[in-house]
Scaffold this active site. Structure first.
Site, mmCIF file in Angstrom:
data_model
loop_
_atom_site.group_PDB
_atom_site.id
_atom_site.type_symbol
_atom_site.label_atom_id
_atom_site.label_comp_id
_atom_site.label_asym_id
_atom_site.label_seq_id
_atom_site.Cartn_x
_atom_site.Cartn_y
_atom_site.Cartn_z
ATOM 1 N N HIS A 149 0.863 -1.311 -0.015
ATOM 2 C CA HIS A 149 -0.084 -0.131 -0.113
ATOM 3 C C HIS A 149 0.921 1.158 0.051
ATOM 4 C CE1 HIS A 149 -2.957 2.958 1.108
ATOM 5 N NE2 HIS A 149 -3.877 2.203 0.823
ATOM 6 N N GLU A 183 -4.029 1.870 -7.486
ATOM 7 C CA GLU A 183 -4.277 3.042 -6.725
ATOM 8 C C GLU A 183 -3.391 4.312 -6.867
ATOM 9 O OE1 GLU A 183 -6.475 1.659 -2.797
ATOM 10 O OE2 GLU A 183 -4.413 1.637 -2.426
#
Ligand code: PEP
Length: 246
Positions: A88, A158
């Protein structure tokens, strides 16, 4: 086609709030996953309805032993995790995680048949310099190094500039549909070249300020297999509004 919709709760929720959330999840024809903090993974697993799977938000690069504060893939398996987020952008930024470490984490997860959710995406500077595809390829190559058999796998595109991080405190906007479509096509083509027919099983999700307002349009894009949802997954009402897509 049903979508894979993953809630990333990050460092939010108390155990009680999480259990309460679970009682409010609406039935959905989509595949639903909740990435919860570690401390109530097991409790959550026992309460989740059958159509909701459990994910961890990270895993150690180590397999076990004297590594204070770490959590292994085996422990996550025991806690009931079917999925685990890796790479992430918040961890890449705040914990300086490298592609090499992310690759090790993925290999650890695959050993325990936990499906990795690999997050990739460019930051605003890279976007402005037209380096998006180069960044995506670098992150994919690094994270997937040495992997020949891929099996179940999830990639979350993302773009860092579209994620509502607490870094700046400013409200940011989601990527445009055109932006999302182009990036997903690029990632899927790369996966097809690298993994041939095995790539059909890999799901590519979009993440970055997905909300009840923009999710229907994003989900209508055929190249988008689902979404990774941060802020809007913290309230059952907004999460239910997203997962009701059909
Ligand atoms: C995320 O950080 O994975 C994310 C998608 O967050 P948000 O939906 O809040 O942008």
């Amino acid at each position: 086609m049903s979508k894979l919709i993953i809630a990333n709760w990050k460092m939010n929720m108390s155990a009680n709030a999480a259990m309460n959330f679970v009682t409010k999840i609406s039935k959905s024809k989509n595949q639903i996953v909740i990435a919860s903090p570690y401390t109530f993974l097991k409790r959550l697993k026992n309460q989740l309805p059958g159509f909701v799977k459990l994910a961890s938000q990270d895993v150690s690069i180590y397999e076990g032993g004297s590594k204070t504060g770490e959590i292994s893939a085996q422990m996550l398996k025991e806690a009931g995790c079917s999925y685990c987020i890796v790479g992430h952008s918040e961890r890449r930024i705040f914990k300086h995680e490298t592609d090499e470490e992310i690759n090790t984490k993925i290999l650890n997860l695959l050993k325990f048949k936990i499906t990795p959710i690999l997050c990739i995406g460019e930051n605003i500077k890279q976007k402005k310099m037209g380096q998006t595809n180069k960044v995506l390829v670098g992150q994919l190559e690094g994270a997937l190094k040495g992997i020949k058999k891929i099996g179940n796998f999830v990639i979350a595109y993302e773009p860092v500039w579209a994620i509502s991080t607490f870094q700046t405190g400013k409200i940011k906007k989601s990527a445009s549909l055109d932006n999302i479509k182009k990036a997903h096509i690029f990632i899927k083509n790369w996966l097809k070249k690298r993994f041939k027919s095995q790539s059909n099983k890999i799901k590519v999700l979009y993440g970055g300020t997905v909300t009840p307002q923009n999710s229907p349009e994003i989900f209508k894009l055929k190249v988008v297999d689902g979404a990774l949802v941060g802020a809007a997954s913290l309230k059952a009402s907004s999460f239910n509004a997203i997962i009701k897509f059909n």
